[in-house]
Design a protein around this motif. Sequence first.
Motif, mmCIF file in Angstrom:
data_model
loop_
_atom_site.group_PDB
_atom_site.id
_atom_site.type_symbol
_atom_site.label_atom_id
_atom_site.label_comp_id
_atom_site.label_asym_id
_atom_site.label_seq_id
_atom_site.Cartn_x
_atom_site.Cartn_y
_atom_site.Cartn_z
ATOM 1 N N ALA A 52 0.826 -1.205 0.000
ATOM 2 C CA ALA A 52 0.000 0.000 0.000
ATOM 3 C C ALA A 52 0.863 1.260 0.000
ATOM 4 O O ALA A 52 0.523 2.257 -0.652
ATOM 5 C CB ALA A 52 -0.930 -0.001 1.223
ATOM 6 N N GLY A 56 0.505 3.568 -3.038
ATOM 7 C CA GLY A 56 -0.102 4.835 -2.668
ATOM 8 C C GLY A 56 0.810 6.024 -2.881
ATOM 9 O O GLY A 56 0.335 7.144 -3.102
ATOM 10 N N SER A 57 2.124 5.788 -2.841
ATOM 11 C CA SER A 57 3.083 6.874 -3.091
ATOM 12 C C SER A 57 3.500 6.921 -4.558
ATOM 13 O O SER A 57 4.530 7.519 -4.879
ATOM 14 C CB SER A 57 4.315 6.690 -2.204
ATOM 15 O OG SER A 57 4.970 5.458 -2.477
ATOM 16 N N PRO A 159 -0.650 9.100 6.742
ATOM 17 C CA PRO A 159 -0.647 9.311 5.288
ATOM 18 C C PRO A 159 0.574 10.079 4.794
ATOM 19 O O PRO A 159 1.100 9.786 3.710
ATOM 20 C CB PRO A 159 -1.934 10.101 5.047
ATOM 21 C CG PRO A 159 -2.805 9.795 6.206
ATOM 22 C CD PRO A 159 -1.881 9.642 7.357
ATOM 23 N N TRP A 164 1.184 9.154 0.955
ATOM 24 C CA TRP A 164 -0.143 9.248 0.369
ATOM 25 C C TRP A 164 -0.578 10.704 0.224
ATOM 26 O O TRP A 164 -1.299 11.044 -0.706
ATOM 27 C CB TRP A 164 -1.159 8.497 1.229
ATOM 28 C CG TRP A 164 -0.965 7.015 1.246
ATOM 29 C CD1 TRP A 164 0.039 6.309 0.628
ATOM 30 C CD2 TRP A 164 -1.778 6.054 1.904
ATOM 31 N NE1 TRP A 164 -0.099 4.963 0.867
ATOM 32 C CE2 TRP A 164 -1.211 4.782 1.653
ATOM 33 C CE3 TRP A 164 -2.914 6.134 2.697
ATOM 34 C CZ2 TRP A 164 -1.754 3.607 2.162
ATOM 35 C CZ3 TRP A 164 -3.465 4.969 3.209
ATOM 36 C CH2 TRP A 164 -2.888 3.722 2.928
ATOM 37 N N TRP A 182 -2.706 10.507 -3.215
ATOM 38 C CA TRP A 182 -2.370 9.515 -4.249
ATOM 39 C C TRP A 182 -2.147 10.180 -5.609
ATOM 40 O O TRP A 182 -2.499 9.627 -6.657
ATOM 41 C CB TRP A 182 -3.455 8.443 -4.350
ATOM 42 C CG TRP A 182 -3.660 7.704 -3.064
ATOM 43 C CD1 TRP A 182 -2.714 7.215 -2.218
ATOM 44 C CD2 TRP A 182 -4.918 7.371 -2.475
ATOM 45 N NE1 TRP A 182 -3.281 6.612 -1.138
ATOM 46 C CE2 TRP A 182 -4.643 6.679 -1.263
ATOM 47 C CE3 TRP A 182 -6.244 7.585 -2.835
ATOM 48 C CZ2 TRP A 182 -5.648 6.206 -0.425
ATOM 49 C CZ3 TRP A 182 -7.239 7.126 -1.996
ATOM 50 C CH2 TRP A 182 -6.940 6.434 -0.820
#
Length: 372
Positions: A52, A56-57, A159, A164, A182
Motif C-alpha cells: 500500500a 499509494g506513493s 498518510p 499518500w 495519491w
Amino acid sequence: MTEPPQTAEPTAPEPEAAPAPAADGRASQTPAAVRRRAVLAGAAVSVLLILAIVLGSRLLRDFDSALLPYAVATVFLAFGVAYRYTVWISAPGARRLFRQGWRSFFSADNFRKAPTALPKMIATYLGFQKFLGARSHARWAAHQLLFWGCILAALITFPLTWGWFTFTSSTGDGPGYEMRIWGFKVLGFDSLNILGWLMFHGLDIAAVLVIAGASYFLWRRMKDRAAITGQRFAYDLIPLIALIVISVTGLLLTFSSIFLHGGGYEFLAILHMVSVVFTLIYIPFGKFFHIVQRPAAVGMQLFKYTSRRKDEELQTCRRCHEPIDTPDYVENLRGTMKDLKLDFDEWAEYCPRCKRVLRGNAYLTHVKKGFK
C-alpha cells in the motif's frame, strides 16, 4: 430456595486422550499453533502495508526518504497489532465476542429493526465514550482530549509518512499550495490564511490536546491513592510519558523553526523521531493495545442491544426471579464459560446478589465449620 447443581465427586484421572474439539467445533488450539497463525497474520498485514505504501506513493515517487524510520516503525506496528490481535481472538472468550459482534453487524434483521443502533454506538461508545462520564467528568474530558489529539495526529502523520499525502507549491515556497492524495489534487489553499495555518499546524493542535489529556492522567496517577496502589510503571506510566515527550518535542520543532531560525532543530528532530518510533513499536504490546480492542467491544454491545429488542422476556434469576438479561446473552455467557472449561456455568443464571449470597452460604457451611 433453589441451589446450584452440585458437582460430582472427583474421580481418578483417566489416561490422556487426543485433544477434544472446542465448543465451536474446531480443534483445540495449542499455544504453538496460535503463535504460528499470529506470525503469519502479522507477516501478511505487513506485506500488505508495504504494498500500500509503494502503490499509494505512486511507486515511491511521492515518498519522503527522510520519513523512512517512521514508515518502518508503522510496518512493525502493523505486524505487532496483527500478531497480538490474532493471539487475543484465539482465546475462547474473545473469539466468541468477536464472532457474535460480526454476526450482529452483518445481520439484515438487526439492521431492519434498529438501523441507527450501530452509528449511535460508534458515536457514543467509541467517539464520545459516554460510559467514562459516569465515573468522572474530569476523566471523561481528559480522555476526550487525549483521544481526539491522537486521532488527529494519526490522520495527519500516517498518510504523510506513507507518501499518500503531498503538499506542493508551483512557486516552490508558497504561499499557494496544493494538497494531493495519491497524486490527485483535492484541495488548493493559501498558507497565509486561516485554512493554511490549520493545515500546517494540525500536528501542533494535536500535541496541545494530547499534552493536556496525558498530563491530567499523569497527575492523577501521582495523586490518586487508588491509582497509585494498582499502577505499574511500564504499563501505566510509560505510555503517558511517551505521549508527552512526542508532543513536547513536536512543539519544540515548530518553536525552533519559527523563533530560533532552526537552532537545535536536528537534535530535536532525532529526539522526536526516536520517541515516535519507540511508541509505535510499543503500542501492540502495552496498554495502548486497548485502542485496537475497543471496536470489538462495540460489536458485543450491539449484540446485547439487538438481543434485547427481540420480542422475548428477559431471563430471570433462578433464586430470586429478578430479571438478569436476555436468554441469548445468558446463553452466550454460559457458552464462553464452557469454552474455558469452567464447570460452574449454571451460575450465569443467577443475579449478582444471589451469587454473593450463595457463595457466603457455601463458605459458612463448608469452610467455617472446619474451625469449630
